[in-house]
Structure formats: C-alpha cells, structure tokens
Design a protein around this motif. Sequence first.
Motif, PDB file in Angstrom:
ATOM      1  N   LEU A 108      -4.763  -3.205  -3.057  1.00 23.21           N
ATOM      2  CA  LEU A 108      -4.696  -3.711  -1.689  1.00 23.21           C
ATOM      3  C   LEU A 108      -3.287  -4.201  -1.387  1.00 23.21           C
ATOM      4  CD1 LEU A 108      -7.897  -5.982  -1.755  1.00 23.21           C
ATOM      5  CD2 LEU A 108      -7.720  -3.726  -0.677  1.00 23.21           C
ATOM      6  N   ALA A 109      -2.932  -4.112  -0.107  1.00 23.29           N
ATOM      7  CA  ALA A 109      -1.714  -4.752   0.381  1.00 23.29           C
ATOM      8  C   ALA A 109      -2.083  -5.531   1.632  1.00 23.29           C
ATOM      9  CB  ALA A 109      -0.634  -3.714   0.695  1.00 23.29           C
ATOM     10  N   LEU A 110      -1.520  -6.725   1.766  1.00 20.68           N
ATOM     11  CA  LEU A 110      -1.769  -7.565   2.938  1.00 20.68           C
ATOM     12  C   LEU A 110      -0.470  -7.724   3.712  1.00 20.68           C
ATOM     13  CD1 LEU A 110      -3.504  -9.443   4.660  1.00 20.68           C
ATOM     14  CD2 LEU A 110      -3.049 -11.282   3.017  1.00 20.68           C
ATOM     15  N   GLU A 159      -2.904 -18.539   6.089  1.00 19.38           N
ATOM     16  CA  GLU A 159      -2.645 -19.947   6.414  1.00 19.38           C
ATOM     17  C   GLU A 159      -1.440 -20.478   5.642  1.00 19.38           C
ATOM     18  OE1 GLU A 159      -6.438 -21.739   5.610  1.00 19.38           O
ATOM     19  OE2 GLU A 159      -7.155 -21.421   7.677  1.00 19.38           O
ATOM     20  N   GLU A 160      -1.287 -20.026   4.398  1.00 22.66           N
ATOM     21  CA  GLU A 160      -0.143 -20.444   3.592  1.00 22.66           C
ATOM     22  C   GLU A 160       1.160 -19.964   4.206  1.00 22.66           C
ATOM     23  OE1 GLU A 160       1.110 -18.852  -0.615  1.00 22.66           O
ATOM     24  OE2 GLU A 160      -0.534 -20.298  -0.838  1.00 22.66           O
ATOM     25  N   LEU A 165       5.087  -7.747   4.198  1.00 25.27           N
ATOM     26  CA  LEU A 165       4.111  -7.574   3.123  1.00 25.27           C
ATOM     27  C   LEU A 165       4.063  -8.875   2.327  1.00 25.27           C
ATOM     28  CD1 LEU A 165       2.495  -4.994   2.569  1.00 25.27           C
ATOM     29  CD2 LEU A 165       4.067  -4.510   0.693  1.00 25.27           C
ATOM     30  N   ILE A 166       2.884  -9.539   2.302  1.00 26.82           N
ATOM     31  CA  ILE A 166       2.826 -10.847   1.643  1.00 26.82           C
ATOM     32  C   ILE A 166       2.001 -10.841   0.358  1.00 26.82           C
ATOM     33  CG2 ILE A 166       3.218 -12.088   3.799  1.00 26.82           C
ATOM     34  CD1 ILE A 166       0.276 -12.809   3.869  1.00 26.82           C
ATOM     35  N   ARG A 198      10.883  -4.741   6.795  1.00 28.32           N
ATOM     36  CA  ARG A 198      11.353  -4.455   5.425  1.00 28.32           C
ATOM     37  C   ARG A 198      10.206  -4.320   4.420  1.00 28.32           C
ATOM     38  NH1 ARG A 198      15.108  -9.528   4.989  1.00 28.32           N
ATOM     39  NH2 ARG A 198      13.317 -10.285   6.174  1.00 28.32           N
ATOM     40  N   VAL A 199       9.289  -3.438   4.722  1.00 29.80           N
ATOM     41  CA  VAL A 199       8.126  -3.208   3.860  1.00 29.80           C
ATOM     42  C   VAL A 199       8.474  -2.211   2.763  1.00 29.80           C
ATOM     43  CG1 VAL A 199       5.827  -2.168   3.769  1.00 29.80           C
ATOM     44  CG2 VAL A 199       6.387  -3.812   5.571  1.00 29.80           C
ATOM     45  N   SER A 200       8.184  -2.590   1.529  1.00 24.89           N
ATOM     46  CA  SER A 200       8.391  -1.705   0.375  1.00 24.89           C
ATOM     47  C   SER A 200       7.097  -1.655  -0.424  1.00 24.89           C
ATOM     48  CB  SER A 200       9.525  -2.212  -0.517  1.00 24.89           C
ATOM     49  OG  SER A 200      10.758  -2.227   0.183  1.00 24.89           O
TER      50      SER A 200
END
Length: 509
Positions: free
Chosen positions: A462-464, A501-502, A470-471, A280-282
């Motif tokens: 940036l996207a991680l 890690e979170e 996607l966080i 579910r990436v937006s």
Amino acid sequence: MAVVINNLSKRFGSLTAVDGLTLSVARGELFGLVGSDGAGKTTTLRMLSGVMDASDGELRVLGCSGDDLTAVQEHIGYMSQRFGLYPDLSVAENIRFYADLFGVESTERKARTERLLAFSGLAPFEGRLAGRLSGGMKQKLGLCCALIHKPELLLLDEPTNGVDPVSRRDFWKILTDLKTEGVTIVVATAYLDEAARCDRVGLLHNGQLIACGTPAELTGNDAVSLDDLVIGKIGGDPSAPLRVRELNEIPRRLVSGVEPPAVSLNQLTKRFGDFTAVDRVSLTVPRGQIFGFLGPNGAGKSTTIRMLCGILTPTSGAGRVAGFDITSQPELIKENIGYMSQRFSLYEDLTVEENIAFYAGVYRLPAAKRRERTEWVIEMAGLTDRRSSNAGQLSGGWRQRLALGCAILHEPPIVFLDEPTSGVDPLSRRKFWELIYSLAEGGVTVFVTTHYMDEAENCDRLALIYRGELIAVGTPLELKQERMRDGELPSLEDVFIGLIEERDRKGDQ
C-alpha cells in the motif's frame, strides 16, 4: 412512528422493484438499509421522500399519508446518489442556494455552513466551482447541501460512496449529533461497518425485506460478522473468505528484479498554476503485485493515475509504466495498460456485446481474437444470459465486472482500477476481488485505489498519499506494526486516520 410501511410495492412494467415491504421506523431512530444491487433500497427511499408513488400498499411519513406528502415535504431531507449540484456555482454558492431553498435562517446558516465545510474538508475550496471538484469532493458537497437544514426525517442514499475514511468518520459524527437532536435517519449504505452503527438494520433482496433487527440480533452478538450474514442471505458463500497473499507467494520471476518494475516514479510532480496536486512522489511497483493507492479525497490519487496512464503530462520528475516513459511515450503506455474508472466507462444504451465490440475495435483486436476475448469477458462477468441486455439495465455488480472485462480485453500487463467497487454490494465486491486475484496470479500488475479498508487489506503493498505527498508505503501488516500500541495491532482504518492526523499536526506547527 416516523415511518410506517405496510405491504408496500412498486412495479416498473413487469419488474417488481419493491415487493410487499412492511416496516416501521421510530422517531429519533437511526435505521440502516443494506442489500444486494437492485434490491430496492433506492426505490424505497424515493417513495419515502415523496418523489415516487407506490403501486400498492400503505405508507405514512411523519403522520402524513404517502398519497400526498406535500404537508410534510419541508420536514424531509433527501440526498439521492446523484445529488443535484450546480457545476457553474462555487462550493459556497451551492450551499447558499440550498440554504435559501430550505429557508434556513441567516444566523443558523452561518454556523451550520462553517461546521459542514470544516467536517467535509471543503473550507479551503469554498470558492472553487463545483464542476471542478473531484468525484469524492462533489459527494461531500452534496452531503453539506443535504444537511444545511435540520429536517425531522433525513433520507440518505449511499451518502458516503467515494468518500475517504476520515470524512466518513466525521460524517457519522454529524449523523450521531443529529440523532441526539431527535432527527430520524434512514440511510442506505454499502459499508457494513456503517450499518453496524445503526440502531436497527433492514436487509433487502429482490425487493423483499429478508432480515431486520439490531446489529447484535442479526449477528447473534457477533457470532457471525455482518458481512458474512449479508453475503449468506443474498446467495453467497460466507465460509469462503478471500485468501490474502504473502509477498513470498507472488511468482518469484516477477519480483526477483530480473524484469523491470511495472511502475517506477522518481520525484513526480504536477502543478496546476500555484496549486501542487502531486508533490515529488517516488515509488516502485514490481510486476505481478496488487498495489493499493490510498488517500483522502483530493489528495492527488486521480492526478497521479492520470499521469501514469499517459493522460496528464508531469510538471517535473520522471516515471515509467510498462517500460515506457510517461512524458515522451504516453501513447505506447495507453496501448499497454487497462484502465477502469469509478464510473465504469460503459455506454449504457449499448448492449453487453456491443460494449465489448466497441472496446475490441478501440484496441484493434483481430477478428478471431475478438471472438475469443468476447466470450471470455461474458463468461468472466457472469453475463451469458444477459449478453443482449443494455448495460444501463445491469445491476452495479454486473456493470462493474463488464467494465473490468472491457478494460482488460487486450490482455494488458498492467491494469489501473480507480475505486472499482464503490457502491457495490458485499457479495459483488468479494467476487470482484476474486477476479483481481486471478489476474495477479497470472502476472498482471493491479494498481487499485479504494476507500474500503477491508479491500486495502487484500493488497500486497500500500501507499498513502496526502496533500500530494507520499506519507507511507508498506505491506498492510508493516503499516499496522509501525503504529502498534501495547502489543495490539490497530485496524488499517485507524492507521489511515492516524497518519493523516499526524501529518496535519506537523503542518500546523
């Protein structure tokens, strides 16, 4: 001394790969080798491992003459850039095979295997076939196989290329532990932050050792950075750093909302059986941006890019690239994008001009346009004097720029770059990013994945992605400000590791 080299040379016909190298490495030392592409790092390691004979000079390894290292071969560990994995064996079976090969005792084998699987993040995939792993995961499996026995001398040829920052950090913890246990380590690396962790560093260029010392000695106690030192020594201009663009410097017509975004995704999902690779990436990428897509190995980056390029069909969700629907119009997407993979997608037995001609044919460029773009690519890549050379004979930096030229031969509005600078020397990386900036300033959208955090700093946004989700999304500065402590901005690498890690801690609750 674990390694003693005196006036060592290696020639291949008229090419001198290593030229009069004199060097020693003490037992228990962690020694780093850095240098330009084609500098002789790999050839040096091959001679140290005994898989290649020297042309001239003297070599002693663990007290044994380099003329015949058979007596100490079992005490040498060597991981080449293309470490031999068996694609039809599982992760666990590959490790077991190398444990058998090195004669690792069963009691020690279990503990070492568990430790290596945990550090590499491969524990959940120990039953998966090696041939079905991502490129980064294969690299980590190679590390596990090379480290399954504890050699006296460990030779590593760019072992962390294509490996994410979390795994690189964990890998270097293991190297530190091995060093504490007395293992001598010689590691060639393209990551200069890794070189800075070594006891001493040797800089090779054109087969010659042009600098050697502790990181503090080489940098004058940080008077200059190791990056600037290396770039200056191998012929670049360290006084001309890349200028990071602010968002307000991107041409306003490209981000004003007048034109549709280059990429827009809504709840994009991809499942393989019961495994969800992308969840579910937006996100939205305006035209003209340099957009960095980050994440650990196996996080879903490559799967996402394949969907964006019209290669994979999503399981659910929607997306548009260059104005075309990724589900119903994949062929139109392919005609309007450029794509450069980690392996550069070049035909090594074709010349520079023949590779360009091949891609010009694929993109159906008219004859006049083909000639114009061919000359542009050759000049852009700095290959005027090598246009008749086979691509396989080019150094990493030249192959990299040629591959980019082939990917944008048809002048697409969007280009996808999948870890384009992996394993390339610092000067070539800097030159490559200058090309990326020139593309973006011309209105081209650049969607790039990278494990180099200094490159991520050069992106507009940036996207991680992690475990398919996607966080985090934002500018490099925004992401660092969100995790600022006591008024100090963390490094982007600390942000990356902290977010991962979170999320892991939340998943364990």
